[in-house]
Motif scaffolding. Structure first.
Motif, mmCIF file in Angstrom:
data_model
loop_
_atom_site.group_PDB
_atom_site.id
_atom_site.type_symbol
_atom_site.label_atom_id
_atom_site.label_comp_id
_atom_site.label_asym_id
_atom_site.label_seq_id
_atom_site.Cartn_x
_atom_site.Cartn_y
_atom_site.Cartn_z
ATOM 1 N N LEU A 1 47.207 85.197 81.343
ATOM 2 C CA LEU A 1 47.110 84.118 80.250
ATOM 3 C C LEU A 1 47.378 84.770 78.760
ATOM 4 O O LEU A 1 48.110 84.279 78.101
ATOM 5 N N GLN A 2 46.937 85.936 78.502
ATOM 6 C CA GLN A 2 46.984 86.703 77.566
ATOM 7 C C GLN A 2 48.376 86.797 77.205
ATOM 8 O O GLN A 2 49.190 86.961 76.221
ATOM 9 N N TRP B 1 51.066 85.551 78.520
ATOM 10 C CA TRP B 1 51.934 84.292 78.296
ATOM 11 C C TRP B 1 51.685 83.775 76.907
ATOM 12 O O TRP B 1 52.737 83.321 76.249
ATOM 13 N N SER B 2 50.392 83.868 76.423
ATOM 14 C CA SER B 2 50.551 83.430 74.882
ATOM 15 C C SER B 2 50.984 84.323 74.058
ATOM 16 O O SER B 2 51.965 83.607 73.150
ATOM 17 N N ALA B 3 51.162 85.505 74.319
ATOM 18 C CA ALA B 3 51.789 86.456 73.574
ATOM 19 C C ALA B 3 53.239 86.123 73.517
ATOM 20 O O ALA B 3 54.117 86.303 72.563
ATOM 21 N N ALA B 4 53.843 85.932 74.855
ATOM 22 C CA ALA B 4 55.115 85.973 74.949
ATOM 23 C C ALA B 4 55.678 84.533 74.437
ATOM 24 O O ALA B 4 56.933 84.331 74.019
ATOM 25 N N ALA B 5 54.837 83.534 74.259
ATOM 26 C CA ALA B 5 55.175 82.089 73.635
ATOM 27 C C ALA B 5 55.305 82.575 72.222
ATOM 28 O O ALA B 5 56.359 81.600 71.665
#
Lengths: 232, 232
Positions: free
Chosen positions: B144-145, B147-151
């Motif tokens: 999740l961390q 994914w958030s960074a990738a967003a």
């Protein structure tokens, strides 16, 4: 929320409210696009097109800004849900469901509601579609960035948790109302919760890529199941 | 995965593999607890108890480390699912389901599987419980961390997306196998997807607080529904 005052103070208050609104929208946009760490006070002020001093006049600290930003996100999602309840509740008797156009009930939307507050299968589908939409927009992306940051920052976590608890309770109550379920029935209650959890999961699935096609099938399968479980 | 070689090279390779494993576990732990931005090469090296030079010997760039970290997360989740499939598939005939002990089928677990590869209602519940577990641990928090960074980071997004697509396909295939559903049936296929989306949403609900009590009810309600939809 703003205090009601009369007379000469109003134009200034209006201007202040507009600026505040613009700041909150800039905050949400910034956090959704750049993440929490990169959304400093300076970046948000620039995004909103105001000076950093003006930003700090409205929100003295970043914590105050994030709380207001989350409340703003929450309020926008709540309004979405209110519109949904009105749309489904309106059935055939009003023109307010023009924003809820859906391939499943174009003409026969007179079957959308079986009796007071109890949407039929098509109505259940419309509610699930709208619930999921609430979790797939910019507001959800911004919230997700705040959650991720809060998971790694105990102080931010303490700020965010009460807001999230409040939002979760309200979202549940609004979904219960829109679906017309009996919230004292443990199975019905859990299925409403499951629907909101599904919506959150679908929102996460849309974070890095456009997942809308797959989502359409999943939502249809889920709402069919939910309607059957609710006896619609 | 490691190439099979013989002779004197083995002990060194073993040591290298152990170090690599320790590094990947430190990466996952770091990212889950501190977030992506804070998990620099230096922080991860310190967490793993090795020098930064040794870290760079294994993973020259942070990108290489995150790719390996995600693959490690994926592999761990895949092993969880494999164990699940073995547990459900084993029914009464083996002792491998001691890790899947569940209040719902203590003695009468001979009803767990109706016929080859098709778990009954209790078996469906056991599979859903395990699927949800895969999305609520440290590995999911780390993912999740990322994914958030990738967003908020297009380059990281391009690195992460193919891995995520691969994982999503594999998770789906494994859930199909564990549940014994017909994946060519659009409704059954969508219900498996919905179950995985629900699991992801439940994982997100567990990010800031211990959501396990609520989750138990939600999982029970959904697995009951899913079993009925699958005719179990």
């Amino acid at each position: 929320m703003p205090p009601t005052t009369g007379g000469a103070a109003e134009p200034k208050q209006d201007r202040s409210r507009v600026t505040r609104q613009r700041l909150l929208e800039a905050t949400v946009r910034c956090v959704a696009e750049r993440g929490w760490a990169a959304s400093t006070m300076a970046v948000i002020a620039a995004e909103a097109g105001i000076s950093r001093g003006a930003l700090q006049h409205h929100f003295p600290t970043r914590e105050a800004l994030v709380v207001a930003g989350l409340e703003h996100i929450f309020e926008e999602r709540r309004l979405d849900l209110d519109r949904l309840t009105a749309t489904v509740g309106a059935g055939t008797s009003s023109g307010t469901n023009d924003t809820g156009a859906d391939e499943t009930h174009p003409a026969e939307s007179d079957t959308t509601e079986t009796d007071a507050g109890r949407p039929d299968a098509d109505g259940v589908h419309a509610v699930v579609v709208r619930l999921v939409e609430i979790y797939t927009g910019e507001h959800f992306r911004a919230a997700l960035q705040v959650w991720s940051a809060a998971a790694a920052d105990p102080a931010l976590r303490e700020t965010v948790l009460p807001l999230e608890r409040h939002f979760a309770r309200s979202a549940h109550a609004m979904a219960v109302a829109a679906l017309g379920v009996d919230d004292t029935d443990p199975q019905q209650r859990a299925l409403v919760q499951a629907t909101l959890d599904l919506a959150r999961g679908l929102g996460l699935g849309d974070l890095l890529t456009d997942d809308s096609r797959r989502r359409t099938h999943v939502v249809r399968a889920w709402s069919t199941q939910l309607a059957a479980a609710l006896g619609r």
